[in-house]
Design an enzyme around this catalytic site. Structure first.
Site, PDB file in Angstrom:
ATOM      1  N   GLY A   1      10.312  77.833 -28.058  1.00 48.90           N
ATOM      2  CA  GLY A   1       9.748  78.421 -28.724  1.00 48.90           C
ATOM      3  C   GLY A   1       8.488  76.728 -29.261  1.00 48.90           C
TER       4      GLY A   1
ATOM      5  N   GLN B   1       3.651  71.128 -33.720  1.00 44.50           N
ATOM      6  CA  GLN B   1       3.643  69.922 -31.816  1.00 44.50           C
ATOM      7  C   GLN B   1       2.960  69.881 -31.223  1.00 44.50           C
ATOM      8  OE1 GLN B   1       7.494  72.802 -31.329  1.00 44.50           O
ATOM      9  NE2 GLN B   1       8.092  71.023 -30.455  1.00 44.50           N
TER      10      GLN B   1
ATOM     11  N   CYS C   1      14.253  69.427 -28.229  1.00 42.54           N
ATOM     12  CA  CYS C   1      13.397  69.631 -29.146  1.00 42.54           C
ATOM     13  C   CYS C   1      12.082  69.677 -28.009  1.00 42.54           C
ATOM     14  CB  CYS C   1      13.123  69.289 -30.088  1.00 42.54           C
ATOM     15  SG  CYS C   1      11.534  69.551 -30.878  1.00 42.54           S
ATOM     16  N   LEU C   2      11.261  69.873 -27.527  1.00 40.18           N
ATOM     17  CA  LEU C   2      10.226  69.438 -26.825  1.00 40.18           C
ATOM     18  C   LEU C   2       9.017  68.120 -26.889  1.00 40.18           C
ATOM     19  CD1 LEU C   2       8.191  72.800 -26.127  1.00 40.18           C
ATOM     20  CD2 LEU C   2      10.534  71.862 -23.994  1.00 40.18           C
TER      21      LEU C   2
ATOM     22  N   HIS D   1      13.912  76.336 -36.323  1.00 38.33           N
ATOM     23  CA  HIS D   1      13.741  75.414 -35.609  1.00 38.33           C
ATOM     24  C   HIS D   1      12.637  75.310 -35.795  1.00 38.33           C
ATOM     25  CE1 HIS D   1      14.525  71.951 -32.639  1.00 38.33           C
ATOM     26  NE2 HIS D   1      12.869  72.928 -32.060  1.00 38.33           N
ATOM     27  N   GLU D   2      11.914  76.527 -35.295  1.00 41.42           N
ATOM     28  CA  GLU D   2      10.143  75.921 -35.387  1.00 41.42           C
ATOM     29  C   GLU D   2       9.578  76.342 -37.128  1.00 41.42           C
ATOM     30  OE1 GLU D   2       9.364  75.358 -32.802  1.00 41.42           O
ATOM     31  OE2 GLU D   2      10.837  76.074 -31.500  1.00 41.42           O
TER      32      GLU D   2
ATOM     33  N   HIS E   1       9.470  72.679 -37.812  1.00 44.04           N
ATOM     34  CA  HIS E   1       8.797  71.711 -37.887  1.00 44.04           C
ATOM     35  C   HIS E   1       7.396  71.641 -38.675  1.00 44.04           C
ATOM     36  CE1 HIS E   1       9.732  70.056 -33.950  1.00 44.04           C
ATOM     37  NE2 HIS E   1      10.540  71.186 -32.882  1.00 44.04           N
TER      38      HIS E   1
HETATM   39  O1  K1U Z   1      10.419  73.976 -31.038  1.00 42.73           O
HETATM   40  C1  K1U Z   1      10.661  73.077 -29.566  1.00 42.73           C
HETATM   41  O2  K1U Z   1      11.103  72.058 -29.558  1.00 42.73           O
HETATM   42  C2  K1U Z   1      11.097  74.296 -28.473  1.00 42.73           C
HETATM   43  C3  K1U Z   1      13.216  74.179 -28.412  1.00 42.73           C
HETATM   44  C4  K1U Z   1      13.198  75.050 -29.948  1.00 42.73           C
HETATM   45  C5  K1U Z   1      14.695  75.611 -29.151  1.00 42.73           C
HETATM   46  C6  K1U Z   1      14.990  76.558 -29.238  1.00 42.73           C
HETATM   47  C7  K1U Z   1      17.042  77.035 -30.000  1.00 42.73           C
HETATM   48  C8  K1U Z   1      17.204  76.029 -29.438  1.00 42.73           C
HETATM   49  C9  K1U Z   1      16.889  74.336 -29.923  1.00 42.73           C
HETATM   50  C10 K1U Z   1      15.151  74.549 -30.140  1.00 42.73           C
HETATM   51  C11 K1U Z   1      13.087  74.275 -27.592  1.00 42.73           C
HETATM   52  O3  K1U Z   1      12.578  75.631 -26.222  1.00 42.73           O
HETATM   53  S1  K1U Z   1      14.117  73.506 -26.678  1.00 42.73           S
HETATM   54  C12 K1U Z   1      14.782  73.795 -25.174  1.00 42.73           C
HETATM   55  C13 K1U Z   1      15.746  74.623 -25.440  1.00 42.73           C
HETATM   56  O4  K1U Z   1      16.472  74.208 -25.889  1.00 42.73           O
HETATM   57  C14 K1U Z   1      16.629  76.375 -23.963  1.00 42.73           C
HETATM   58  C15 K1U Z   1      15.965  76.469 -22.882  1.00 42.73           C
HETATM   59  C16 K1U Z   1      16.000  77.873 -22.582  1.00 42.73           C
HETATM   60  C17 K1U Z   1      17.479  78.059 -22.675  1.00 42.73           C
HETATM   61  C18 K1U Z   1      18.144  78.204 -24.211  1.00 42.73           C
HETATM   62  C19 K1U Z   1      17.590  76.675 -24.612  1.00 42.73           C
HETATM   63 ZN    ZN Z   2      11.385  71.582 -31.174  1.00 41.02          ZN
END
Ligand code: K1U
Ligand code: ZN
Length: 169
Positions: free
Chosen positions: A46, A51, A91-92, A133-134, A137
């Site tokens: 996401g 961001q 979180c990225l 989560h988004e 943000h």
């Molecule tokens: O918003 C962001 O920073 C992206 C974040 C979104 C997120 C989704 C679900 C749970 C926590 C955060 C990420 O994409 S972090 C990567 C991640 O957590 C993930 C990647 C692949 C499969 C499952 C989770």
């Molecule tokens: Zn995030």
């Protein structure tokens, strides 16, 4: 298409509350394409406009196994439809840190798609967590806001140190 720089905690711009998109036009569609490219490149599922320093209410996501089902949600809103659960989030914008956060297991989502059409659907599990989560943000909120001050300050200090080493502000 373009890769966009991702803001990292504790950048104060991440605290900006995004404003609604007033018209879904080519500019918005290009921004969505750039955000999807940035999200895939960063191996996220996401990404919210906030961001990438774009402060209108838009998020992109793809929770499919094959990473071949992109979604664009404009002016997204939700109401909870399920129980609260704990989920370990990353979180990225807070790279390398993961913490448990309480979220709703399922939510009813309304939004506009990239054509400006109103869409409504139920999201469950990872998709529901990702959308909550988004949308946080877009409201200037980060998952570290749900953890203790002690843990959040430790994460801030570690990332500030890293940013100095990387020559970032
Ligand atoms: O918003 C962001 O920073 C992206 C974040 C979104 C997120 C989704 C679900 C749970 C926590 C955060 C990420 O994409 S972090 C990567 C991640 O957590 C993930 C990647 C692949 C499969 C499952 C989770
Ligand atoms: Zn995030």
């Amino acid at each position: 298409m373009a890769l966009l720089p991702i803001l990292e905690f504790p950048d104060p711009k991440l605290r900006t509350k995004a404003t609604p998109v007033t018209e879904v036009n080519e500019r918005i569609r290009q921004q969505a394409k750039d955000m999807l490219e940035t999200m895939y490149h960063a191996q996220g599922i996401g990404l919210a406009g906030t961001q990438v320093d774009f402060h209108q209410r838009m998020l992109v996501m793809d929770v499919s196994e094959e990473q071949d089902q992109p979604m664009v949600l404009i002016n997204p809103e939700y109401v909870p439809t399920g129980e609260k659960i704990m989920w370990q989030e990353g979180c990225l914008s807070v790279p390398t840190f993961y913490e448990e956060v309480e979220r709703f297991a399922s939510i009813q989502v309304t939004a506009l798609n990239e054509q400006g059409e109103r869409i409504e659907f139920e999201a469950k599990d990872l998709a529901a967590i990702c959308i909550q989560h988004e949308i946080d943000h877009l409201d200037g909120k980060l998952f570290v806001d749900y953890i203790s001050n002690l843990k959040r300050n430790r994460i801030r200090q570690k990332l500030e140190k890293l940013h100095k080493l990387q020559g970032k502000a």
